[in-house]
Design an enzyme around this catalytic site. Sequence first.
Site, PDB file in Angstrom:
ATOM      1  N   ARG A 275      11.607  -5.696   4.718  1.00  0.00           N
ATOM      2  CA  ARG A 275      11.419  -4.256   4.464  1.00  0.00           C
ATOM      3  C   ARG A 275      12.438  -3.405   5.224  1.00  0.00           C
ATOM      4  O   ARG A 275      12.742  -3.643   6.385  1.00  0.00           O
ATOM      5  CB  ARG A 275      10.025  -3.818   4.880  1.00  0.00           C
ATOM      6  CG  ARG A 275       9.863  -2.287   4.787  1.00  0.00           C
ATOM      7  CD  ARG A 275       8.458  -1.816   4.932  1.00  0.00           C
ATOM      8  NE  ARG A 275       7.795  -2.359   6.084  1.00  0.00           N
ATOM      9  CZ  ARG A 275       6.486  -2.353   6.264  1.00  0.00           C
ATOM     10  NH1 ARG A 275       5.705  -1.847   5.330  1.00  0.00           N
ATOM     11  NH2 ARG A 275       5.949  -2.869   7.333  1.00  0.00           N
TER      12      ARG A 275
ATOM     13  N   ARG B 250      -0.290  -8.293  13.797  1.00  0.00           N
ATOM     14  CA  ARG B 250      -0.803  -7.385  12.763  1.00  0.00           C
ATOM     15  C   ARG B 250      -1.643  -8.160  11.748  1.00  0.00           C
ATOM     16  O   ARG B 250      -2.679  -7.694  11.304  1.00  0.00           O
ATOM     17  CB  ARG B 250       0.354  -6.681  12.058  1.00  0.00           C
ATOM     18  CG  ARG B 250       0.967  -5.591  12.918  1.00  0.00           C
ATOM     19  CD  ARG B 250       2.331  -5.180  12.394  1.00  0.00           C
ATOM     20  NE  ARG B 250       2.285  -4.606  11.070  1.00  0.00           N
ATOM     21  CZ  ARG B 250       3.333  -4.554  10.246  1.00  0.00           C
ATOM     22  NH1 ARG B 250       4.503  -5.043  10.623  1.00  0.00           N
ATOM     23  NH2 ARG B 250       3.218  -4.008   9.064  1.00  0.00           N
TER      24      ARG B 250
ATOM     25  N   ARG C 232      -9.666   0.876   8.320  1.00  0.00           N
ATOM     26  CA  ARG C 232      -9.339  -0.534   8.525  1.00  0.00           C
ATOM     27  C   ARG C 232     -10.253  -1.204   9.534  1.00  0.00           C
ATOM     28  O   ARG C 232      -9.940  -2.304   9.998  1.00  0.00           O
ATOM     29  CB  ARG C 232      -7.861  -0.748   8.806  1.00  0.00           C
ATOM     30  CG  ARG C 232      -7.297  -0.066   9.952  1.00  0.00           C
ATOM     31  CD  ARG C 232      -5.846   0.276   9.703  1.00  0.00           C
ATOM     32  NE  ARG C 232      -4.921  -0.809   9.773  1.00  0.00           N
ATOM     33  CZ  ARG C 232      -3.667  -0.726   9.317  1.00  0.00           C
ATOM     34  NH1 ARG C 232      -3.220   0.371   8.744  1.00  0.00           N
ATOM     35  NH2 ARG C 232      -2.867  -1.722   9.425  1.00  0.00           N
TER      36      ARG C 232
ATOM     37  N   LYS D 140       0.833  -1.209   0.000  1.00  0.00           N
ATOM     38  CA  LYS D 140       0.000   0.000   0.000  1.00  0.00           C
ATOM     39  C   LYS D 140       0.869   1.262   0.000  1.00  0.00           C
ATOM     40  O   LYS D 140       0.630   2.188  -0.769  1.00  0.00           O
ATOM     41  CB  LYS D 140      -0.904   0.033   1.253  1.00  0.00           C
ATOM     42  CG  LYS D 140      -1.823  -1.171   1.385  1.00  0.00           C
ATOM     43  CD  LYS D 140      -2.722  -1.064   2.607  1.00  0.00           C
ATOM     44  CE  LYS D 140      -1.996  -1.025   3.945  1.00  0.00           C
ATOM     45  NZ  LYS D 140      -1.247  -2.250   4.268  1.00  0.00           N
TER      46      LYS D 140
ATOM     47  N   ARG E  38      11.356  -1.119  10.615  1.00  0.00           N
ATOM     48  CA  ARG E  38      10.269  -0.687  11.495  1.00  0.00           C
ATOM     49  C   ARG E  38      10.191  -1.593  12.723  1.00  0.00           C
ATOM     50  O   ARG E  38      10.382  -2.801  12.609  1.00  0.00           O
ATOM     51  CB  ARG E  38       8.940  -0.732  10.725  1.00  0.00           C
ATOM     52  CG  ARG E  38       8.483   0.621  10.289  1.00  0.00           C
ATOM     53  CD  ARG E  38       7.345   0.601   9.337  1.00  0.00           C
ATOM     54  NE  ARG E  38       6.151  -0.107   9.770  1.00  0.00           N
ATOM     55  CZ  ARG E  38       5.026  -0.160   9.062  1.00  0.00           C
ATOM     56  NH1 ARG E  38       4.965   0.470   7.894  1.00  0.00           N
ATOM     57  NH2 ARG E  38       3.985  -0.827   9.483  1.00  0.00           N
TER      58      ARG E  38
END
Length: 260
Positions: free
Chosen positions: A164, A208, A125, A50, A197
């Site tokens: 990531r 998550r 969400r 996203k 992160r």
Amino acid sequence: MRALPRAAGAFAAGGCGVKPMPSSMANEVMSGRNIAVGPIILLGAPGAGKGTQAKLVAEHYGIPHISTGDILRDNVSRGTQLGKQAKAVMERGELVPDDLVNSMVVDRLGQPDSRRGFILDGFPRTVAQAEWLDGELNGRQGRPPIVISVGVRYNQLLQRLTGRRSCPVDGKIYNIYFQPPQKEGVCDLCGTALVQRKDDKEEVISERLRSYQRQTVPLVDYYRQQGRLLGVNGELPVEQVMAEIFRAIEGGATAAGTND
Ligand code: AP5
Ligand code: MG
């Protein structure tokens, strides 16, 4: 890596009953900055891409990229009241309460650069957030939103999240497996050391993905019933996903409008 909860199909929301993009949308992608795109909502699991895609859309169409995750992380790093309320929740991988996030979004939508359109990344969400947003957008009497669901399967999400890295200065997103920087560990654009992160730790990723499954997957049905949902295959290379999203945006205003 510890086994994470499996919920077949739900993560690849682009493929689960989402309205396929009509072939009439496969016309040439126009230059974006003179198009009044209206609100765009990107739906997708953690790691679906996203943020990567929202940045490209924002740049192409000259509209603001509104990421509730980025706004929250900025508040956490500045130690604001909102950041203090959100920090522990985010570190557990749970969702921040709706009222806090909604008031953040209303502030951002009130800024003048959002008039021609905007792209929401990570919002709504929950169904409650989506209902609240519908009320907000109806009150503005602008275009209805185009909702694009980015589908990626579970195993691919895990690799994307653990791999990531991002630049703390310009926000550019990399992946050590799929989109490595030219020089290991530093941003291609500004040379700053890349960071991982805090919520990309294995145990937080697990929560998550559970939160996504429980609270966000119902939005696929919510928007499908409104006739607003378009699906893209998020497993294609970044440029191909981008091209699919541009086509959805440029044909999607009609697709969304037909069900009003
Ligand atoms: P948020 O920041 O929104 O995180 P998220 O939804 O978990 O999504 P991510 O940012 O992890 O993934 P992404 O889809 O943006 O993927 P990306 O482009 O980076 O939210 C964080 C937290 O804030 C939440 O857990 C919650 O606590 C709170 N929060 C935020 N919004 C909230 C709300 N509305 N309500 C309540 N709480 C809220 O890509 C991932 C990786 O994949 C990257 O390494 C990238 O390089 C790679 N990649 C991307 N595309 C491709 C591709 N096509 N092929 C190969 N690799 C790719
Ligand atoms: Mg993101």
